[in-house]
Design a protein around this motif. Sequence first.
Motif, PDB file in Angstrom:
ATOM      1  N   CYS A  17       0.878  -1.170   0.000  1.00  0.00           N
ATOM      2  CA  CYS A  17       0.000   0.000   0.000  1.00  0.00           C
ATOM      3  C   CYS A  17       0.917   1.222   0.000  1.00  0.00           C
ATOM      4  O   CYS A  17       1.973   1.196   0.626  1.00  0.00           O
ATOM      5  CB  CYS A  17      -0.871  -0.018   1.253  1.00  0.00           C
ATOM      6  SG  CYS A  17      -1.797   1.500   1.551  1.00  0.00           S
ATOM      7  N   SER A  18       0.557   2.265  -0.728  1.00  0.00           N
ATOM      8  CA  SER A  18       1.393   3.465  -0.767  1.00  0.00           C
ATOM      9  C   SER A  18       0.624   4.675  -0.250  1.00  0.00           C
ATOM     10  O   SER A  18      -0.539   4.869  -0.604  1.00  0.00           O
ATOM     11  CB  SER A  18       1.872   3.758  -2.192  1.00  0.00           C
ATOM     12  OG  SER A  18       2.682   2.710  -2.672  1.00  0.00           O
ATOM     13  N   ASP A  32      -4.227   1.711  -2.970  1.00  0.00           N
ATOM     14  CA  ASP A  32      -4.411   0.276  -2.730  1.00  0.00           C
ATOM     15  C   ASP A  32      -4.413  -0.114  -1.248  1.00  0.00           C
ATOM     16  O   ASP A  32      -3.549  -0.872  -0.784  1.00  0.00           O
ATOM     17  CB  ASP A  32      -3.347  -0.542  -3.477  1.00  0.00           C
ATOM     18  CG  ASP A  32      -3.548  -0.522  -4.984  1.00  0.00           C
ATOM     19  OD1 ASP A  32      -4.584  -0.015  -5.445  1.00  0.00           O
ATOM     20  OD2 ASP A  32      -2.662  -1.033  -5.709  1.00  0.00           O
ATOM     21  N   PRO A  33      -5.400   0.397  -0.485  1.00  0.00           N
ATOM     22  CA  PRO A  33      -5.506   0.001   0.932  1.00  0.00           C
ATOM     23  C   PRO A  33      -6.123  -1.393   1.072  1.00  0.00           C
ATOM     24  O   PRO A  33      -7.327  -1.550   1.214  1.00  0.00           O
ATOM     25  CB  PRO A  33      -6.423   1.080   1.523  1.00  0.00           C
ATOM     26  CG  PRO A  33      -7.282   1.527   0.377  1.00  0.00           C
ATOM     27  CD  PRO A  33      -6.454   1.374  -0.861  1.00  0.00           C
ATOM     28  N   GLY A  34      -5.270  -2.399   1.032  1.00  0.00           N
ATOM     29  CA  GLY A  34      -5.764  -3.776   1.032  1.00  0.00           C
ATOM     30  C   GLY A  34      -6.262  -4.262   2.381  1.00  0.00           C
ATOM     31  O   GLY A  34      -7.043  -5.203   2.462  1.00  0.00           O
ATOM     32  N   GLY A  35      -5.804  -3.637   3.455  1.00  0.00           N
ATOM     33  CA  GLY A  35      -6.177  -4.070   4.798  1.00  0.00           C
ATOM     34  C   GLY A  35      -5.219  -3.461   5.804  1.00  0.00           C
ATOM     35  O   GLY A  35      -4.480  -2.533   5.474  1.00  0.00           O
ATOM     36  N   GLY A  66      -9.508  -3.031   2.126  1.00  0.00           N
ATOM     37  CA  GLY A  66      -9.813  -2.047   3.168  1.00  0.00           C
ATOM     38  C   GLY A  66     -10.452  -0.775   2.631  1.00  0.00           C
ATOM     39  O   GLY A  66     -10.690   0.178   3.388  1.00  0.00           O
ATOM     40  N   THR A  67     -10.755  -0.759   1.338  1.00  0.00           N
ATOM     41  CA  THR A  67     -11.204   0.472   0.678  1.00  0.00           C
ATOM     42  C   THR A  67     -12.500   1.025   1.256  1.00  0.00           C
ATOM     43  O   THR A  67     -12.579   2.202   1.636  1.00  0.00           O
ATOM     44  CB  THR A  67     -11.377   0.230  -0.837  1.00  0.00           C
ATOM     45  OG1 THR A  67     -10.129  -0.246  -1.375  1.00  0.00           O
ATOM     46  CG2 THR A  67     -11.783   1.500  -1.551  1.00  0.00           C
ATOM     47  N   ALA A  68     -13.534   0.201   1.319  1.00  0.00           N
ATOM     48  CA  ALA A  68     -14.852   0.687   1.756  1.00  0.00           C
ATOM     49  C   ALA A  68     -14.789   1.223   3.180  1.00  0.00           C
ATOM     50  O   ALA A  68     -15.327   2.295   3.483  1.00  0.00           O
ATOM     51  CB  ALA A  68     -15.888  -0.430   1.647  1.00  0.00           C
ATOM     52  N   GLU A  69     -14.099   0.489   4.054  1.00  0.00           N
ATOM     53  CA  GLU A  69     -14.022   0.903   5.460  1.00  0.00           C
ATOM     54  C   GLU A  69     -13.274   2.229   5.610  1.00  0.00           C
ATOM     55  O   GLU A  69     -13.711   3.140   6.321  1.00  0.00           O
ATOM     56  CB  GLU A  69     -13.321  -0.189   6.284  1.00  0.00           C
ATOM     57  CG  GLU A  69     -13.343   0.087   7.775  1.00  0.00           C
ATOM     58  CD  GLU A  69     -12.607  -0.987   8.578  1.00  0.00           C
ATOM     59  OE1 GLU A  69     -12.207  -0.675   9.708  1.00  0.00           O
ATOM     60  OE2 GLU A  69     -12.430  -2.110   8.067  1.00  0.00           O
TER      61      GLU A  69
END
Length: 215
Positions: A17-18, A32-35, A66-69
Amino acid sequence: MSLKYRIIPVTPFQQNCSLIWCEETGKAAVVDPGGDLDRIRAAVREEGVTVEKILLTHAHIDHAGGTAELAKELGLPIEGPHKEDNFWIQGLPQQAQMFGFPAPEVFTPDRWLEDGEEVSVGNQTLEVLHCPGHTPGHVVFFHRESGLALVGDVLFQGSIGRTDFPKGDHNTLIRSIREKLFPLGDQVSFIPGHGPMSTFGQERATNPFVSDRRG
């Protein structure tokens, strides 16, 4: 004043994630917030920046989980990927089940991205390149001024993205790398979706999948 970045490895897949931000304004985007949102929140606090949006290269669970949250918590718009990845977004709960991730919410991006468009972070502008092959709606973000590309799972140091997922295509991926990414210049540094950074020049010279030697 330029674009700054910090790489935050998240999820059991150690996905990159960046956090990228405009030095001048302190405005930032999470790419890209994967979690592992606690890690992302901590990085935001440490850098003292204000997140104004989420950018997605593609919609696999380790990049988008983790996008929606995060969007809901911070009231953020979601930009990307290309609409061809919508089926992956709709399938996030199934992806989570398959890989043992916590079940994420499905979302609809506020803006689908097309090849040739631009996204802004503070006063900085990144170009959008549609680079299908790993997923059909995969996009890459390129900051021309600093010669930095965020390439998701298209290209890695010494490797390329998998193409054995639904709607993946090996030849399309190779074409994306050679026709969209490499022409940006050998000096361009890139942050891949996993593993260490590299440059397009290094991959052109040494990557067994896409080097110039492969003709």
